[in-house]
Design an enzyme around this catalytic site. Structure first.
Site, PDB file in Angstrom:
ATOM      1  N   GLY A 121       5.850 -29.730 -29.058  1.00 23.16           N
ATOM      2  CA  GLY A 121       7.144 -30.263 -28.659  1.00 23.16           C
ATOM      3  C   GLY A 121       8.342 -29.541 -29.218  1.00 23.16           C
ATOM      4  O   GLY A 121       9.484 -29.965 -29.015  1.00 23.16           O
ATOM      5  N   GLU A 170       0.180 -28.583 -32.627  1.00 25.17           N
ATOM      6  CA  GLU A 170      -0.417 -27.850 -31.510  1.00 25.17           C
ATOM      7  C   GLU A 170       0.659 -27.248 -30.595  1.00 25.17           C
ATOM      8  O   GLU A 170       0.765 -27.594 -29.421  1.00 25.17           O
ATOM      9  CB  GLU A 170      -1.304 -28.820 -30.715  1.00 25.17           C
ATOM     10  CG  GLU A 170      -2.277 -28.194 -29.766  1.00 25.17           C
ATOM     11  CD  GLU A 170      -3.142 -29.271 -29.140  1.00 25.17           C
ATOM     12  OE1 GLU A 170      -2.999 -29.489 -27.934  1.00 25.17           O
ATOM     13  OE2 GLU A 170      -3.946 -29.896 -29.871  1.00 25.17           O
ATOM     14  N   GLY A 207       2.708 -24.327 -28.368  1.00 26.12           N
ATOM     15  CA  GLY A 207       2.362 -23.212 -27.488  1.00 26.12           C
ATOM     16  C   GLY A 207       3.575 -22.346 -27.248  1.00 26.12           C
ATOM     17  O   GLY A 207       3.699 -21.243 -27.773  1.00 26.12           O
ATOM     18  N   ARG A 208       4.536 -22.881 -26.465  1.00 23.43           N
ATOM     19  CA  ARG A 208       5.728 -22.129 -26.086  1.00 23.43           C
ATOM     20  C   ARG A 208       6.466 -21.562 -27.296  1.00 23.43           C
ATOM     21  O   ARG A 208       6.903 -20.406 -27.298  1.00 23.43           O
ATOM     22  CB  ARG A 208       6.663 -23.050 -25.292  1.00 23.43           C
ATOM     23  CG  ARG A 208       7.863 -22.359 -24.688  1.00 23.43           C
ATOM     24  CD  ARG A 208       8.867 -23.379 -24.138  1.00 23.43           C
ATOM     25  NE  ARG A 208       8.253 -24.346 -23.251  1.00 23.43           N
ATOM     26  CZ  ARG A 208       8.141 -24.205 -21.930  1.00 23.43           C
ATOM     27  NH1 ARG A 208       8.630 -23.128 -21.350  1.00 23.43           N
ATOM     28  NH2 ARG A 208       7.560 -25.152 -21.204  1.00 23.43           N
ATOM     29  N   CYS A 228      11.658 -15.085   0.186  1.00 24.62           N
ATOM     30  CA  CYS A 228      12.381 -15.668   1.322  1.00 24.62           C
ATOM     31  C   CYS A 228      12.621 -17.158   1.093  1.00 24.62           C
ATOM     32  O   CYS A 228      12.188 -18.008   1.872  1.00 24.62           O
ATOM     33  CB  CYS A 228      11.602 -15.438   2.618  1.00 24.62           C
ATOM     34  SG  CYS A 228      11.300 -13.705   2.978  1.00 24.62           S
ATOM     35  N   TYR A 266       4.501 -19.643 -20.604  1.00 25.60           N
ATOM     36  CA  TYR A 266       4.719 -20.375 -19.354  1.00 25.60           C
ATOM     37  C   TYR A 266       5.587 -19.557 -18.389  1.00 25.60           C
ATOM     38  O   TYR A 266       6.584 -20.037 -17.869  1.00 25.60           O
ATOM     39  CB  TYR A 266       5.345 -21.746 -19.633  1.00 25.60           C
ATOM     40  CG  TYR A 266       4.452 -22.629 -20.449  1.00 25.60           C
ATOM     41  CD1 TYR A 266       3.284 -23.135 -19.899  1.00 25.60           C
ATOM     42  CD2 TYR A 266       4.748 -22.935 -21.772  1.00 25.60           C
ATOM     43  CE1 TYR A 266       2.438 -23.944 -20.649  1.00 25.60           C
ATOM     44  CE2 TYR A 266       3.908 -23.737 -22.531  1.00 25.60           C
ATOM     45  CZ  TYR A 266       2.757 -24.243 -21.960  1.00 25.60           C
ATOM     46  OH  TYR A 266       1.917 -25.036 -22.702  1.00 25.60           O
TER      47      TYR A 266
END
Length: 403
Positions: free
Chosen positions: A239, A272, A274-275, A351, A380
Site C-alpha cells: 500500500g 508485501e 510491489g510497486r 485508434c 504495473y
C-alpha cells in the site's frame, strides 16, 4: 517527509533519470523500449531492507515479472509472492530456492497442487472453500500447507488511491468467515495455521500506511487469542504510495518503520509491497513521430502508447516524462515543433482517444525525432498493458547497470 532516490538526477521537467538511462536512451533507434537500471534498483531495494529492521519483506511479483529485476530484488527480500500458476513456474525456474508465498483469489486445484509440489512456504487463503480444497489436496500428497487467512477487515477510513478491502470485495474473507475457518482448523490435517494476511488499500503515505498495518496486527492478535491459535506471523500487506505527480518524491521507508516499531512484541511482521520497490527503476523510452496542432492544442504522437504503458490510462494520471532533444535533424520536414512555452499532450499510435500518456505538459520545445522518456515505469506498466491491440510490435527491454 520524503526522500530522493540515490543515483538519480532530475530532468528539466522534474522527472528522475539516471545517467545510465539517459545514455542508453540516446543510443536507441527510437523504437519503444523499457529501460531498467539494475544498479538503481539494487540501491533502492537495499535501502528499503536496511530501513525495515526486523520487519520482513516480501515482494509481489505481479508488479513486474522481469527476470533481471527479480534477481536483483531477491537479494534483499525474505521471499517473493506469486499469484498464479504462471508466476509460480516463472519464479521457480528463475530462482528455485527463493521462499515463496502464494496469494490471489480464484486459485485452481491445479495451481494449488503445483504450489504444494513446488514447496511454497505460505498460502494466503482467500475463503473457507479454498481452505477446504487445499486441505484435501495437501492430505492427498501426504503433506501440510502452511496457511495465512486473508481477511477483508474494515479500513477505518484509511486513505488510499486503490481500496482492496473494508467493503464488498472479491479479495479475502469477511471476519465472520475467518471465524468459521478457525473452527474447522482442528479437523484439517492438511493445514498448518501460520497467521493472518490483509491488504486493504494502496497509495498511502508512511503514517496512515503504518496505522493500517497496526490495526491489522491488533486484529490478528485478538483473533488468535479468541480461537486459541498460535500466531507465528502477520502479513500487513503493502500500500506504499508512489507519487506520479511529484516523481522525485519517494515513500519514506524510515518513517514507516519508525511507526511500525511501536507494535507490541509478538508474531513476525511481514509486509508485501510491489510497486514501491520496482517502479522507480524503470523507464519507457520512445520517439516523437509527429507533432500537430488541433483546435488550438499541441499533440506529440509517439511511437508506442498505452498498449505498452497502460499505467496512466489505468490510474487516470499523467505519466511523468522528460524530453531528450535530438542533436540534429536530417530532414527538413522533421523540424516543426511546438514552442518552448507551449503545453503539449503526449499520445501514442492507437485508434482511440484514451491513448494518452500525459496531458498539457510544459516540456520545453518538442520536435519530431526527439526522444521521450517516461519515468516510474518499473511496475504495473508493460506487464498489465494490452500489447496485442492494433498488433504493433512489442516494446523492447534493455537492462543497464552492472549488477
Amino acid at each position: 517527509m520524503t526522500t530522493v532516490l540515490p543515483a538519480a538526477v532530475l530532468a528539466p521537467a522534474g522527472t528522475p533519470l539516471t545517467a545510465r538511462v539517459t545514455e542508453a536512451v540516446r543510443g536507441l533507434d527510437g523504437s519503444p523500449t523499457y529501460v531498467y537500471d539494475l544498479e538503481h534498483l539494487d540501491a533502492h531495494a537495499g535501502a528499503i531492507r536496511a530501513a525495515l529492521g526486523s520487519v520482513e519483506l516480501i515482494h509481489a511479483v505481479k508488479a513486474n515479472p522481469d527476470p533481471g529485476l527479480l534477481r536483483v530484488i531477491a537479494r534483499h527480500v525474505d521471499g517473493l509472492e506469486v499469484a498464479s500458476g504462471g508466476e509460480l513456474a516463472h519464479v521457480r525456474q528463475m530462482a528455485p530456492d527463493v521462499p515463496l508465498a502464494f496469494g490471489g483469489p480464484g486459485k485452481t486445484d491445479t495451481e494449488l497442487t503445483a504450489a504444494l509440489h513446488a514447496r511454497v512456504e505460505r498460502f494466503h487463503v482467500e475463503s473457507l472453500n479454498e481452505l477446504r480444497r487445499l486441505d484435501v489436496l495437501a492430505r492427498e500428497l501426504g503433506t501440510r500447507a502452511r496457511v495465512l487467512l486473508r481477511v477483508n477487515l474494515p479500513t477505518g477510513g484509511a486513505v488510499g488511491v486503490l481500496t482492496m478491502g473494508g467493503r464488498p470485495s472479491p479479495f479475502g474473507m469477511d471476519p465472520a468467515e475467518a471465524d468459521t475457518c478457525a473452527a474447522s482448523l482442528e479437523s484439517s490435517r492438511g493445514i498448518e495455521f501460520v497467521g493472518i494476511h490483509a491488504h486493504l488499500a494502496s497509495g498511502s503515505d508512511p503514517e496512515p500506511c503504518a496505522a493500517q498495518g497496526a490495526a491489522i496486527h491488533h486484529w490478528a492478535i485478538d483473533y488468535a487469542r479468541r480461537h486459541g491459535l498460535p500466531l507465528a506471523e502477520v502479513n500487513i500487506g503493502g500500500g506504499m504510495n508512489v507519487d506520479y505527480v511529484r516523481p522525485e518524491r519517494v515513500f519514506d521507508w524510515a518513517e514507516y518503520a519508525r511507526h511500525l516499531s511501536a507494535l507490541p512484541e509478538g508474531p513476525v511482521v511481514r509486509i508485501e509491497p510491489g510497486r514501491a520497490v520496482s517502479a522507480y527503476s524503470g523507464w519507457y523510452a520512445t520517439e516523437v513521430l509527429d507533432i500537430k496542432r488541433s483546435h488550438g492544442e499541441w499533440f506529440a504522437i509517439c511511437a508506442g502508447g498505452t498498449h505498452h504503458l497502460r499505467t496512466p490510462a489505468a490510474k487516470g494520471h499523467d505519466q511523468p516524462l522528460a524530453v531528450l532533444p535530438v542533436r540534429r535533424w536530417d530532414r527538413p520536414w522533421d523540424r516543426p515543433g511546438c514552442g518552448p512555452d507551449d503545453a503539449i499532450t503526449f499520445v501514442g499510435q492507437l485508434c482511440t482517444p484514451k491513448d494518452v500518456l500525459a496531458r498539457s505538459v510544459r516540456a520545453g520545445r518538442v520536435r519530431i525525432g526527439d526522444k521521450v522518456v517516461f519515468a516510474l515505469a518499473g511496475a504495473y506498466a508493460q506487464n498489465i498493458s494490452h500489447v496485442e491491440f492494433l498488433m504493433h510490435d512489442r516494446p523492447a527491454v534493455t537492462h543497464v547497470g552492472d549488477c
